[in-house]
Design a protein around this motif. Structure first.
Motif, PDB file in Angstrom:
ATOM      1  N   VAL A 124       0.858  -1.184   0.000  1.00 57.00           N
ATOM      2  CA  VAL A 124       0.000   0.000   0.000  1.00 57.00           C
ATOM      3  C   VAL A 124       0.891   1.230   0.000  1.00 57.00           C
ATOM      4  N   THR A 125       0.857   1.990  -1.082  1.00 55.43           N
ATOM      5  CA  THR A 125       1.708   3.165  -1.215  1.00 55.43           C
ATOM      6  C   THR A 125       1.142   4.340  -0.426  1.00 55.43           C
ATOM      7  N   ARG A 126       2.017   5.269  -0.107  1.00 60.02           N
ATOM      8  CA  ARG A 126       1.606   6.464   0.639  1.00 60.02           C
ATOM      9  C   ARG A 126       1.233   7.581  -0.336  1.00 60.02           C
ATOM     10  N   TYR A 127       0.270   8.391   0.083  1.00 62.84           N
ATOM     11  CA  TYR A 127      -0.229   9.479  -0.755  1.00 62.84           C
ATOM     12  C   TYR A 127      -0.099  10.784   0.016  1.00 62.84           C
ATOM     13  N   ASP A 128       0.597  11.736  -0.582  1.00 66.81           N
ATOM     14  CA  ASP A 128       0.773  13.048   0.034  1.00 66.81           C
ATOM     15  C   ASP A 128      -0.484  13.872  -0.214  1.00 66.81           C
ATOM     16  N   LEU A 129      -1.272  14.089   0.833  1.00 67.05           N
ATOM     17  CA  LEU A 129      -2.536  14.809   0.694  1.00 67.05           C
ATOM     18  C   LEU A 129      -2.331  16.288   0.397  1.00 67.05           C
ATOM     19  N   HIS A 130      -1.174  16.811   0.762  1.00 67.56           N
ATOM     20  CA  HIS A 130      -0.896  18.220   0.464  1.00 67.56           C
ATOM     21  C   HIS A 130      -0.453  18.381  -0.989  1.00 67.56           C
ATOM     22  N   GLY A 131       0.507  17.577  -1.406  1.00 65.83           N
ATOM     23  CA  GLY A 131       1.021  17.688  -2.771  1.00 65.83           C
ATOM     24  C   GLY A 131       0.209  16.937  -3.800  1.00 65.83           C
ATOM     25  N   LEU A 172     -12.186  -2.743   2.694  1.00 62.86           N
ATOM     26  CA  LEU A 172     -12.210  -1.680   1.685  1.00 62.86           C
ATOM     27  C   LEU A 172     -11.905  -2.253   0.295  1.00 62.86           C
ATOM     28  N   LEU A 173     -10.916  -3.136   0.219  1.00 67.02           N
ATOM     29  CA  LEU A 173     -10.613  -3.790  -1.062  1.00 67.02           C
ATOM     30  C   LEU A 173     -11.820  -4.586  -1.553  1.00 67.02           C
ATOM     31  N   TYR A 174     -12.446  -5.330  -0.652  1.00 68.64           N
ATOM     32  CA  TYR A 174     -13.606  -6.151  -0.992  1.00 68.64           C
ATOM     33  C   TYR A 174     -14.738  -5.299  -1.571  1.00 68.64           C
ATOM     34  N   GLU A 175     -14.877  -4.085  -1.042  1.00 73.06           N
ATOM     35  CA  GLU A 175     -15.939  -3.194  -1.513  1.00 73.06           C
ATOM     36  C   GLU A 175     -15.547  -2.430  -2.771  1.00 73.06           C
ATOM     37  N   GLY A 176     -14.364  -2.681  -3.294  1.00 76.12           N
ATOM     38  CA  GLY A 176     -13.965  -2.105  -4.573  1.00 76.12           C
ATOM     39  C   GLY A 176     -13.237  -0.783  -4.503  1.00 76.12           C
ATOM     40  N   TRP A 177     -12.771  -0.398  -3.315  1.00 80.34           N
ATOM     41  CA  TRP A 177     -12.042   0.862  -3.183  1.00 80.34           C
ATOM     42  C   TRP A 177     -10.584   0.667  -3.594  1.00 80.34           C
ATOM     43  N   VAL A 179      -6.981   1.849  -2.484  1.00 80.09           N
ATOM     44  CA  VAL A 179      -6.588   2.272  -1.142  1.00 80.09           C
ATOM     45  C   VAL A 179      -5.118   2.676  -1.082  1.00 80.09           C
ATOM     46  N   HIS A 180      -4.863   3.825  -0.447  1.00 82.97           N
ATOM     47  CA  HIS A 180      -3.510   4.288  -0.162  1.00 82.97           C
ATOM     48  C   HIS A 180      -3.441   4.693   1.308  1.00 82.97           C
ATOM     49  N   VAL A 181      -2.220   4.896   1.789  1.00 79.85           N
ATOM     50  CA  VAL A 181      -1.994   5.464   3.120  1.00 79.85           C
ATOM     51  C   VAL A 181      -1.823   6.966   2.952  1.00 79.85           C
ATOM     52  N   GLY A 182      -2.516   7.757   3.747  1.00 75.46           N
ATOM     53  CA  GLY A 182      -2.454   9.208   3.617  1.00 75.46           C
ATOM     54  C   GLY A 182      -1.392   9.845   4.493  1.00 75.46           C
ATOM     55  N   LYS A 183      -0.724  10.854   3.966  1.00 69.94           N
ATOM     56  CA  LYS A 183       0.277  11.606   4.722  1.00 69.94           C
ATOM     57  C   LYS A 183      -0.009  13.093   4.550  1.00 69.94           C
ATOM     58  N   LEU A 184      -0.025  13.835   5.680  1.00 67.24           N
ATOM     59  CA  LEU A 184      -0.296  15.262   5.626  1.00 67.24           C
ATOM     60  C   LEU A 184       0.473  15.972   6.732  1.00 67.24           C
ATOM     61  N   PHE A 191      -6.057   5.213   5.899  1.00 65.57           N
ATOM     62  CA  PHE A 191      -6.399   4.870   4.526  1.00 65.57           C
ATOM     63  C   PHE A 191      -7.075   6.036   3.810  1.00 65.57           C
ATOM     64  N   VAL A 192      -6.651   6.255   2.573  1.00 67.27           N
ATOM     65  CA  VAL A 192      -7.334   7.159   1.658  1.00 67.27           C
ATOM     66  C   VAL A 192      -7.917   6.276   0.565  1.00 67.27           C
ATOM     67  N   ALA A 193      -9.229   6.136   0.555  1.00 68.44           N
ATOM     68  CA  ALA A 193      -9.895   5.206  -0.364  1.00 68.44           C
ATOM     69  C   ALA A 193     -10.650   5.992  -1.436  1.00 68.44           C
ATOM     70  N   THR A 194     -10.515   5.573  -2.683  1.00 69.28           N
ATOM     71  CA  THR A 194     -11.206   6.237  -3.794  1.00 69.28           C
ATOM     72  C   THR A 194     -11.971   5.213  -4.613  1.00 69.28           C
ATOM     73  N   LYS A 195     -13.148   5.631  -5.092  1.00 67.99           N
ATOM     74  CA  LYS A 195     -13.979   4.755  -5.920  1.00 67.99           C
ATOM     75  C   LYS A 195     -15.028   5.590  -6.631  1.00 67.99           C
ATOM     76  N   ASP A 196     -15.074   5.481  -7.959  1.00 67.00           N
ATOM     77  CA  ASP A 196     -16.113   6.138  -8.757  1.00 67.00           C
ATOM     78  C   ASP A 196     -16.238   7.625  -8.437  1.00 67.00           C
ATOM     79  N   GLY A 197     -15.094   8.289  -8.276  1.00 71.52           N
ATOM     80  CA  GLY A 197     -15.113   9.719  -8.005  1.00 71.52           C
ATOM     81  C   GLY A 197     -15.274  10.080  -6.540  1.00 71.52           C
ATOM     82  N   ARG A 198     -15.528   9.088  -5.692  1.00 72.16           N
ATOM     83  CA  ARG A 198     -15.663   9.338  -4.252  1.00 72.16           C
ATOM     84  C   ARG A 198     -14.306   9.222  -3.573  1.00 72.16           C
ATOM     85  N   VAL A 199     -14.142   9.989  -2.504  1.00 76.69           N
ATOM     86  CA  VAL A 199     -12.943   9.896  -1.673  1.00 76.69           C
ATOM     87  C   VAL A 199     -13.389   9.680  -0.234  1.00 76.69           C
ATOM     88  N   LEU A 200     -12.778   8.706   0.416  1.00 79.92           N
ATOM     89  CA  LEU A 200     -13.124   8.372   1.801  1.00 79.92           C
ATOM     90  C   LEU A 200     -11.843   8.292   2.618  1.00 79.92           C
TER      91      LEU A 200
END
Length: 256
Positions: A124-131, A172-177, A179-184, A191-200
């Motif tokens: 699971v890769t990390r995602y920079d929420l600021h950048g 989250l994977l089972y539900e089709g999201w 998933v990344h790890v968020g960093k801010l 977890f930062v989960a995205t699916k069909d334009g949604r962000v959770l």
């Protein structure tokens, strides 16, 4: 409703506790499965993956081939023991070398890749929420089944929180999201989960009985300055369902 052999109802919390320890493999889903039965089954499944799906497949690849089942097991045990932690090939190689299994970061990287290709672990890769960008360093690893982790750790269930975090990731994977790890700004969102334009945005925690624990768990979510949905999933306890616009979900509500 699930019933015990005595005809008593099985409570959700009891089923979740058993799942975190024994996992969800269909062949051992019975409530009467013993630790010895579980150990024998998981050992057989792991050997099939390690020998047939990895070592035999890797033969003939040359220098990068994964050919040592003992080193593969050591790498798998290290990853299993560190689910939810940042992992690097250098760190793993250093730990294994110190423990007597001398290896290099390049070799470890090949073995980790093989375990992921066999779907025993998920990177699971990390995602920079600021950048708004994926980070290439220090990903996390989660295991495909919590029962594997318990078996590899010798049934030392001492960190239920990380097992629960792993279970939330798998759901989250089972539900089709995606998933990344968020960093801010030094804070982390599980977890930062995205699916069909949604962000959770999701935090997973074993409990929040103390006020300082509650504040710590929601602090990173409160620091995110957008209007996407933010939730905290808690395994134990009962809490307000909303804290500063952040939804608090019980494990039962999240999984069911």
């Amino acid at each position: 409703m699930a019933l015990t052999s005595e005809g008593d109802p099985v409570l959700f919390d009891d089923m979740l506790t058993r799942y975190l320890e024994y996992g969800g493999m269909p062949a051992i889903a019975s409530l009467s499965t013993t630790q010895a039965q579980h150990s024998a089954y998981m050992s057989g499944v792991y050997e099939a993956i390690a020998v047939r799906d990895i070592v035999n497949r890797e033969r003939g690849k040359g220098k990068s081939a994964v050919t040592d089942p003992y080193l593969l097991r050591h790498v798998a045990v290290f990853l299993a023991d560190n689910i939810g932690n940042e992992c690097s090939s250098n760190r793993i190689a250093g730990a294994l070398t110190s423990a007597g299994s001398k290896t290099t970061n390049k070799t470890v990287s090949s073995y980790v890749d093989a375990l992921e290709e066999a779907f025993l672990f998920y990177r699971v890769t990390r995602y920079d929420l600021h950048g708004k960008a994926l980070l290439k360093t220090n990903p996390k690893e989660y295991i495909v089944d919590t029962g594997f982790r318990t078996w590899m750790a010798g049934y030392r269930v001492t960190d239920t929180g990380r097992l629960f975090e792993n279970a939330v990731y798998l759901q989250l994977l089972y539900e089709g999201w995606s998933v990344h790890v968020g960093k801010l700004y030094g804070k982390e969102v599980d977890f930062v989960a995205t699916k069909d334009g949604r962000v959770l945005y999701v935090q997973a925690t074993d409990e929040m009985f103390a006020s300082e624990t509650r504040e710590r768990e929601i602090a990173s979510l409160k620091s995110i300055r957008d209007n996407h949905e933010k939730i905290v999933v808690v395994r134990q306890g009962s809490y307000d369902t909303d804290i500063d616009g952040i939804r608090i979900l019980s494990a039962r509500d999240f999984f069911l």
